[in-house]
Motif scaffolding. Structure first.
Motif, PDB file in Angstrom:
ATOM      1  N   ASP A 101       3.351   3.655  -3.863  1.00  0.00           N
ATOM      2  CA  ASP A 101       3.995   2.350  -3.666  1.00  0.00           C
ATOM      3  C   ASP A 101       5.056   2.391  -2.556  1.00  0.00           C
ATOM      4  N   ARG A 102       5.101   3.508  -1.815  1.00  0.00           N
ATOM      5  CA  ARG A 102       6.011   3.714  -0.676  1.00  0.00           C
ATOM      6  C   ARG A 102       7.446   3.968  -1.082  1.00  0.00           C
ATOM      7  N   THR A 103       7.685   4.282  -2.356  1.00  0.00           N
ATOM      8  CA  THR A 103       9.039   4.571  -2.816  1.00  0.00           C
ATOM      9  C   THR A 103       9.094   5.939  -3.484  1.00  0.00           C
ATOM     10  N   ALA A 104      10.300   6.453  -3.528  1.00  0.00           N
ATOM     11  CA  ALA A 104      10.609   7.612  -4.352  1.00  0.00           C
ATOM     12  C   ALA A 104      11.606   7.122  -5.391  1.00  0.00           C
ATOM     13  N   ARG A 105      11.649   7.797  -6.508  1.00  0.00           N
ATOM     14  CA  ARG A 105      12.622   7.458  -7.547  1.00  0.00           C
ATOM     15  C   ARG A 105      13.296   8.726  -8.026  1.00  0.00           C
ATOM     16  N   LEU A 106      14.591   8.571  -8.340  1.00  0.00           N
ATOM     17  CA  LEU A 106      15.360   9.643  -8.961  1.00  0.00           C
ATOM     18  C   LEU A 106      15.667   9.216 -10.380  1.00  0.00           C
ATOM     19  N   TRP A 107      15.270  10.031 -11.333  1.00  0.00           N
ATOM     20  CA  TRP A 107      15.491   9.774 -12.754  1.00  0.00           C
ATOM     21  C   TRP A 107      16.592  10.723 -13.210  1.00  0.00           C
ATOM     22  N   ASP A 108      17.675  10.186 -13.745  1.00  0.00           N
ATOM     23  CA  ASP A 108      18.818  10.986 -14.177  1.00  0.00           C
ATOM     24  C   ASP A 108      18.537  11.541 -15.572  1.00  0.00           C
ATOM     25  N   LEU A 109      18.192  12.822 -15.646  1.00  0.00           N
ATOM     26  CA  LEU A 109      17.828  13.440 -16.917  1.00  0.00           C
ATOM     27  C   LEU A 109      19.032  13.736 -17.793  1.00  0.00           C
ATOM     28  N   HIS A 110      20.252  13.572 -17.255  1.00  0.00           N
ATOM     29  CA  HIS A 110      21.463  13.718 -18.066  1.00  0.00           C
ATOM     30  C   HIS A 110      21.829  12.414 -18.768  1.00  0.00           C
ATOM     31  N   ALA A 132       9.803  17.456  -2.445  1.00  0.00           N
ATOM     32  CA  ALA A 132      10.375  18.776  -2.738  1.00  0.00           C
ATOM     33  C   ALA A 132      11.881  18.639  -2.870  1.00  0.00           C
ATOM     34  N   VAL A 133      12.475  19.493  -3.713  1.00  0.00           N
ATOM     35  CA  VAL A 133      13.925  19.553  -3.869  1.00  0.00           C
ATOM     36  C   VAL A 133      14.373  20.906  -3.338  1.00  0.00           C
ATOM     37  N   SER A 134      15.438  20.911  -2.531  1.00  0.00           N
ATOM     38  CA  SER A 134      15.936  22.169  -1.968  1.00  0.00           C
ATOM     39  C   SER A 134      16.432  23.081  -3.073  1.00  0.00           C
ATOM     40  N   ARG A 135      16.416  24.371  -2.808  1.00  0.00           N
ATOM     41  CA  ARG A 135      16.829  25.368  -3.812  1.00  0.00           C
ATOM     42  C   ARG A 135      18.249  25.129  -4.292  1.00  0.00           C
ATOM     43  N   ASP A 136      19.152  24.691  -3.390  1.00  0.00           N
ATOM     44  CA  ASP A 136      20.541  24.454  -3.798  1.00  0.00           C
ATOM     45  C   ASP A 136      20.723  23.098  -4.484  1.00  0.00           C
ATOM     46  N   GLY A 137      19.650  22.299  -4.566  1.00  0.00           N
ATOM     47  CA  GLY A 137      19.709  21.020  -5.259  1.00  0.00           C
ATOM     48  C   GLY A 137      20.398  19.919  -4.492  1.00  0.00           C
ATOM     49  N   ARG A 138      20.705  20.156  -3.240  1.00  0.00           N
ATOM     50  CA  ARG A 138      21.428  19.152  -2.460  1.00  0.00           C
ATOM     51  C   ARG A 138      20.496  18.117  -1.835  1.00  0.00           C
ATOM     52  N   TRP A 139      19.281  18.498  -1.530  1.00  0.00           N
ATOM     53  CA  TRP A 139      18.369  17.627  -0.790  1.00  0.00           C
ATOM     54  C   TRP A 139      17.066  17.394  -1.536  1.00  0.00           C
ATOM     55  N   PHE A 140      16.559  16.185  -1.376  1.00  0.00           N
ATOM     56  CA  PHE A 140      15.238  15.792  -1.860  1.00  0.00           C
ATOM     57  C   PHE A 140      14.469  15.340  -0.630  1.00  0.00           C
ATOM     58  N   ALA A 141      13.306  15.938  -0.384  1.00  0.00           N
ATOM     59  CA  ALA A 141      12.495  15.590   0.781  1.00  0.00           C
ATOM     60  C   ALA A 141      11.247  14.845   0.327  1.00  0.00           C
ATOM     61  N   THR A 142      10.888  13.809   1.074  1.00  0.00           N
ATOM     62  CA  THR A 142       9.647  13.083   0.833  1.00  0.00           C
ATOM     63  C   THR A 142       8.868  13.007   2.143  1.00  0.00           C
ATOM     64  N   ALA A 143       7.548  12.988   2.019  1.00  0.00           N
ATOM     65  CA  ALA A 143       6.685  12.862   3.194  1.00  0.00           C
ATOM     66  C   ALA A 143       5.422  12.145   2.753  1.00  0.00           C
ATOM     67  N   GLY A 144       4.774  11.511   3.724  1.00  0.00           N
ATOM     68  CA  GLY A 144       3.583  10.776   3.354  1.00  0.00           C
ATOM     69  C   GLY A 144       2.707  10.436   4.530  1.00  0.00           C
ATOM     70  N   VAL A 145       2.021   9.320   4.389  1.00  0.00           N
ATOM     71  CA  VAL A 145       1.058   8.893   5.388  1.00  0.00           C
ATOM     72  C   VAL A 145       1.752   8.508   6.693  1.00  0.00           C
ATOM     73  N   THR A 148       6.471  10.957   8.999  1.00  0.00           N
ATOM     74  CA  THR A 148       7.886  11.313   8.892  1.00  0.00           C
ATOM     75  C   THR A 148       8.153  12.107   7.632  1.00  0.00           C
ATOM     76  N   VAL A 149       9.269  12.814   7.644  1.00  0.00           N
ATOM     77  CA  VAL A 149       9.838  13.440   6.458  1.00  0.00           C
ATOM     78  C   VAL A 149      11.203  12.806   6.278  1.00  0.00           C
ATOM     79  N   ARG A 150      11.496  12.352   5.089  1.00  0.00           N
ATOM     80  CA  ARG A 150      12.806  11.754   4.799  1.00  0.00           C
ATOM     81  C   ARG A 150      13.577  12.719   3.925  1.00  0.00           C
ATOM     82  N   LEU A 151      14.866  12.928   4.247  1.00  0.00           N
ATOM     83  CA  LEU A 151      15.743  13.780   3.458  1.00  0.00           C
ATOM     84  C   LEU A 151      16.769  12.912   2.763  1.00  0.00           C
ATOM     85  N   TRP A 152      16.881  13.088   1.459  1.00  0.00           N
ATOM     86  CA  TRP A 152      17.786  12.311   0.622  1.00  0.00           C
ATOM     87  C   TRP A 152      18.796  13.258  -0.014  1.00  0.00           C
ATOM     88  N   GLN A 153      20.048  12.870  -0.053  1.00  0.00           N
ATOM     89  CA  GLN A 153      21.083  13.688  -0.676  1.00  0.00           C
ATOM     90  C   GLN A 153      21.079  13.482  -2.190  1.00  0.00           C
TER      91      GLN A 153
END
Length: 187
Positions: A101-110, A132-145, A148-153
């Protein structure tokens, strides 16, 4: 939750956990709960959570104990297209989903009820295919059709600043408390 012999026909939407019986491994468990094809699955870093995503745009969150997976997963609804990828943050705070659907979602598991709200990330112009989520947990990367690759904090302070900019105001005390933010951050 039911165990079945290897090779038994499975219904669409079943997720099989296990290995082939001919390798001397226990029979797989079959987790049911999806209404359509299961497209992606990921364990959290300590193996106590499993997330799965389906063609209907629903993610299921399974909790694991020493006795195995929970009988009833938590359904995370909000996407209007297939979930093609998902990833956990290393601190177990976030489950990130990427959708057709062209979106990413972050679900707060806390959160007491992670299914009640999600942070919707819009920026891609075409279907998302991976995340993908970076090992340090700071970045969330998305890529698609779109090429581009988008980096989210992912850090709360950075998300708070982004939320304030998007809202054009400071967050209320109730909003800060909901996300465990003790004081407003100054910009």
């Amino acid at each position: 939750l039911k165990a079945t012999p290897a090779g038994l026909a499975r219904a669409p939407g079943d997720l099989v956990i296990g290995a082939a019986a001919d390798r001397g491994v226990a029979e797989p468990l079959i987790l049911t709960g999806h209404s359509g094809e299961v497209l992606t699955a990921a364990f959290d870093s300590d193996g106590h959570g499993l997330a799965t995503g389906d063609a209907a745009g629903v993610a299921q969150l399974w909790k694991f104990t020493d006795d195995g997976p929970s009988d009833k997963p938590l359904a995370l609804r909000g996407h209007t297209g297939a979930i093609n990828a998902l990833a956990f943050s290393g601190d177990h705070r976030w489950l990130a989903t990427a959708s057709a659907d062209r979106t990413a979602r972050l679900w707060d598991l806390h959160d007491e009820d992670p299914a009640s709200t999600s942070i919707v990330l819009r920026s891609h112009t075409a279907d998302l295919l991976t995340a993908a989520v970076s090992r340090d947990g700071r970045w969330f990367a998305t890529a698609g059709v779109d090429p581009t690759v988008r980096l989210w904090q992912l850090h709360v302070d950075e998300l708070l600043a982004t939320a304030r900019r998007a809202a054009g105001r400071q967050l209320t005390a109730d909003e800060r408390q909901r996300y465990l933010i003790s004081e407003p951050t100054k910009e």
